[in-house]
Scaffold this active site. Structure first.
Site, mmCIF file in Angstrom:
data_model
loop_
_atom_site.group_PDB
_atom_site.id
_atom_site.type_symbol
_atom_site.label_atom_id
_atom_site.label_comp_id
_atom_site.label_asym_id
_atom_site.label_seq_id
_atom_site.Cartn_x
_atom_site.Cartn_y
_atom_site.Cartn_z
ATOM 1 C CG ASP A 1 -0.673 -2.562 6.612
ATOM 2 O OD1 ASP A 1 -1.825 -2.848 6.992
ATOM 3 O OD2 ASP A 1 -0.382 -1.511 6.005
ATOM 4 N NE ARG B 1 -9.946 -2.485 -3.084
ATOM 5 C CZ ARG B 1 -9.382 -1.852 -2.067
ATOM 6 N NH1 ARG B 1 -8.171 -2.191 -1.675
ATOM 7 N NH2 ARG B 1 -9.994 -0.884 -1.436
ATOM 8 C CE1 TYR C 1 -9.924 3.025 6.337
ATOM 9 C CE2 TYR C 1 -8.967 3.909 8.349
ATOM 10 C CZ TYR C 1 -8.847 3.593 7.013
ATOM 11 O OH TYR C 1 -7.666 3.827 6.354
ATOM 12 C CE LYS C 2 -8.533 0.081 4.583
ATOM 13 N NZ LYS C 2 -7.124 0.014 4.264
ATOM 14 C CG PHE D 1 -1.982 0.966 1.267
ATOM 15 C CD1 PHE D 1 -3.149 0.761 0.544
ATOM 16 C CD2 PHE D 1 -1.854 2.132 2.004
ATOM 17 C CE1 PHE D 1 -4.171 1.701 0.564
ATOM 18 C CE2 PHE D 1 -2.868 3.072 2.028
ATOM 19 C CZ PHE D 1 -4.036 2.858 1.308
HETATM 20 C C1 LIG Z 1 -6.278 1.153 4.121
HETATM 21 C C2 LIG Z 1 -4.838 0.897 4.309
HETATM 22 C C3 LIG Z 1 -4.009 1.798 5.009
HETATM 23 C C4 LIG Z 1 -4.569 3.135 5.431
HETATM 24 O O1 LIG Z 1 -3.821 3.856 6.341
HETATM 25 P P1 LIG Z 1 -4.466 5.173 6.991
HETATM 26 O O2 LIG Z 1 -3.430 5.761 7.821
HETATM 27 O O3 LIG Z 1 -5.676 4.740 7.739
HETATM 28 O O4 LIG Z 1 -4.879 6.080 5.861
HETATM 29 C C5 LIG Z 1 -2.705 1.428 5.239
HETATM 30 N N1 LIG Z 1 -2.220 0.228 4.805
HETATM 31 C C6 LIG Z 1 -2.995 -0.642 4.105
HETATM 32 C C7 LIG Z 1 -2.434 -1.955 3.653
HETATM 33 C C8 LIG Z 1 -4.311 -0.319 3.835
HETATM 34 O O5 LIG Z 1 -5.058 -1.156 3.135
#
Ligand SMILES: *Cc1c(COP(=O)(O)O)cnc(C)c1O
Length: 415
Positions: A215, A389, A240-241, A138
């Site tokens: 992560d 997705r 939040y996911k 990401f």
């Molecule tokens: C959604 C996501 C993030 C988001 O990070 P934020 O700090 O909440 O914006 C980070 N890493 C991965 C792999 C994600 O899917």
């Protein structure tokens, strides 16, 4: 295929959705979420989970009785402990983590920054100058590590990940060695949905003398995790996911208890101090995971996730994973029936056990197709350059909803 055969095919697939829903032991949870009594097809619970109906009440009660009634007393009575109380519940229900190792704090980006710096400080070996990561992680993960490498004068060792699959144990074995300090990877790849071998990779990194930071943004609440069992060092993820904490709800951080004594995180704030309200000179970290905190916890943002954690404890991650496997398998089946013949490519693993809870479909027209789908209440998300997705949140998604969404993609593609 002529029109009659195709209708027959669609009829059989729709019948299958009905049977899958009827046999789904988690089906009753869907009606606990707001908006599930409409025809809207929500295929993006992996980006922003739906709210639970009880969240409306929980937030209203909090405003009336907690914030409005207890006022500043609320901090002493409950709120100051919430990062750890909810962290422990998350650890128990989702992460496979014993109490005292998980907190809710900051955003995932900030938590990852703090964890990577803490991991480097734990390694504290001048010979270990490399951070291992992959090209398909990401963006925030990649940018963070680029910044940290510059701050600390470290070198990045990039693994070239297959964008339709992900990082393998062999690739990590090859990339790690006596110069490796930290390995940072996503457990479920945000694009392909590839599920990395977390125990295998953790073991390989450890045998090279390195520490791992995982992560878990797309794993928490969708796949089973045993962080303690796999001897993971550090982990972070979003709430939040799949945890339905709401837009911008704070992240979670896991620090294995063996790294807690002397943990060095880089953002020293009063909330991580031994006694925040002494207001004393000099920073002295609180004992345990509390020292990972920096500033005032975002209490409002922690209210919604509690509802989901209660549900997960009731349903169990094993049953959630089982439904997730059926959802992605059915999505692949619909893809094979309707989209593959139209030139769409599956940019996710075909083997169910190598997938998290989403799949990515590639086609050059998908940017425009996604925009048209959103107009008609079919909501997947678009990932550049040309991927749709399809995210399948097991507690709130039905097979019929998935059928409607995939049929809409098919129809839109024909226009
Ligand atoms: C959604 C996501 C993030 C988001 O990070 P934020 O700090 O909440 O914006 C980070 N890493 C991965 C792999 C994600 O899917």
């Amino acid at each position: 295929m002529d029109a009659n055969m195709e209708n027959h095919d669609a009829g059989a697939l729709l019948e299958q959705a009905a049977q899958l829903d009827a046999g789904d032991p988690l089906a009753r949870y869907r009606s606990l979420f707001i908006g599930t009594d409409t025809d809207l097809s929500y295929l993006d619970g992996n980006s922003l989970g739906r709210p639970l109906k009880r969240t409306q009440q929980d937030i209203s009660t909090f405003i009336g009785e907690g914030w409005g009634g207890r006022l500043i007393r609320g901090w002493d009575e409950e709120w100051l402990d919430l990062p750890q109380t909810i962290g422990d519940q998350l650890g128990r229900a989702v992460l496979g983590a014993a109490p005292g190792q998980t907190v809710i704090a900051d955003s995932t980006t900030v938590v990852l920054y703090k964890l990577i710096r803490a991991a480097l400080a734990t390694v504290a070996d001048p010979v270990r100058t490399e951070i291992v990561l992959d090209t398909d992680n990401f963006p925030t993960d990649r940018y963070l590590v680029e910044g940290i490498a510059r701050e600390e004068g470290l070198t990045l060792r990039w693994i070239e990940a297959d964008p339709a699959s992900g990082v393998t144990v062999e690739q990590v074995r090859h990339a790690t060695g006596p110069a490796t300090a930290v390995v940072l990877l996503s457990h479920v790849a945000y694009r392909s949905g590839f599920l990395a071998d977390l125990p295998g990779i953790t073991e390989v990194a450890h045998s090279a003398g390195a520490l791992v930071v995982w992560d878990l943004c797309h794993s928490a609440g969708s796949v089973e995790l045993e962080l303690d069992g796999a001897n993971v060092d550090f982990a972070a993820g979003c709430t939040y996911k799949y945890l339905n904490g709401g837009p911008g709800s704070p992240a979670f951080a896991y620090v294995n208890r063996r790294h807690l004594p002397g943990l060095k995180q880089p953002i020293w704030g009063w909330m991580g101090r031994k006694d925040a309200f002494e207001m004393a000179a000099g920073y002295e970290p609180a004992p345990g995971i509390r020292s990972f905190l920096s500033g005032t916890p975002a209490i409002f943002g922690m209210l919604a996730m509690r509802g989901t954690l209660d549900l997960i404890e009731e349903a169990g991650m094993a049953a959630i994973r089982e439904k997730s496997l059926k959802l992605t398998a059915y999505a692949v089946q619909l893809f094979e029936a309707w989209l593959e013949p139209a030139g769409v490519e599956l940019a996710s693993p075909r083997e169910p056990e190598l997938r998290g809870s989403h799949i990515t479909l590639d086609h050059p027209a998908f940017r425009n197709v996604t925009a048209a789908l959103w107009e008609q209440d079919v909501i997947p998300d678009f990932r550049a350059p040309h991927g749709i997705r399809v995210g399948l949140s097991p507690l709130s998604t039905s097979f019929a909803e998935l059928f409607r969404g995939m049929a809409a993609i098919r129809d839109q593609l024909r226009r």
